[in-house]
Design an enzyme around this catalytic site. Sequence first.
Site: not given
Length: 464
Positions: A35, A52, A182, A443
């Site tokens: 990496e 987020k 997008g 429910h």
Amino acid sequence: MAEKSFDLIVIGAGPGGYVAAIRGAQLGLSVAIIEREHLGGICLNWGCIPTKALLRSSEVFHLMHRAKEFGLKADNIGYDLDAVVKRSRKVAGQLSGGIGHLMKKNKVTVFMGTAKLAGKGKVSVKTDKGSEDLSAKNIVVATGARARNLPGLEADGKRVWMYKDALDPPHMPKKLLVIGSGAIGIEFASFYNTLGAETTVVEVMDRILPVEDEEISKFAKKQFEKQGMKIMQKAVVKQLDRAADKVTAHIETGGKVEKHEFDTVISAVGIVGNVEDLGLEDMGVKIDRTHVVTDEYCRTGVDGLYAIGDIAGAPWLAHKASHEGVMVAELITGKHAHPVKPESIAGCTYCHPQIASVGYTEAKAKELGFDVKVGRFPFIGNGKAIALGEPEGMIKTVFDAKTGELLGAHMVGAEVTELIQGYVIGRQLETTEEDLMNTVFPHPTLSEMMHEAVLDAYGQVIHM
């Protein structure tokens, strides 16, 4: 320096690469991963996760302004942008550190550096300490992608931003232009608009969120406009004139070019694969429009060389990359590998309202020759949605009229990015409309709308 040998070398430690490494190690392979920047890749550090975290802050801010609706009081509501960003970066850092722990736990050897293919089964790595020569029978390229820079619209980090700038902004925009509608563009538009920026979104296609079902796109557009966004469709930003404190955008619509002033521009016009300087062409790997060409098993055509994730093409989604990483590791070790089916990969956009989909749109299903049955159910007909104060939304299902196969599902509204997995599992298990109709949904939940949308496709809807 002596060459170091492994069973598997993975280039890139994003959600495709690190998952491939872990699964390979679980299956008994000696694994090295390379990496060049951050463990976890763009997704964990500068993409999925930190965005987020930002959007969660804007969601809470939005709800604080609605406190009176819920019988609550909240005075002097405000935000500290630096603190919002700091939380986002902390979340990203926590998860990136967790990847390092997973590498140690699974005995994956990590090389922080820049990799290049040096021949069949060989990789050279440049690190800050020098260079390493590695070899392996199997190599997985998972180098991901980066934001596309269009000529004349290049980011400068000051007034014209790419996603990294928008995640750690030098200032709070007052008047914002977002180029591209997008998932990335709409998420940033939603975040900054909620915090008070006067936001304009420009989309070259005839509708925003062009990969989504047309009904969902139209519904989302109305919601965004209610929130104060300006949406310009079939529009092109031809030029940006930059000054110290503003950007003048030349925007063409209907054959006419008009000038509009903004203090900030975010460019979100797609991505390009990170294929450069890897030695792929020298190995005989075929590259098409910055993406490696592979078969359904991510094989490049060069023995022992695989490409997964964003570098291997659409859909450009972290969960697709991760699944491909697992598949390749299992293929290498002789397991029965299951190729990824793009039409069974869910797409999620975390704007407000959220958008999620899987499978074919209604238009695509018809284009493919299916005789379809379509069901819809609105959030306003669901008790849980009303109790949450989130009555704006809809769920749409598309079935093959002949076989009852679920061809696609499309949603817009609160928490649909969590709901969509129900339909994903249904498609994976090849359930029919009868299976879904006979399933008892709890429910009160938002998931009941998934049931009702199926019933509606067959004329049996109850609560509408």
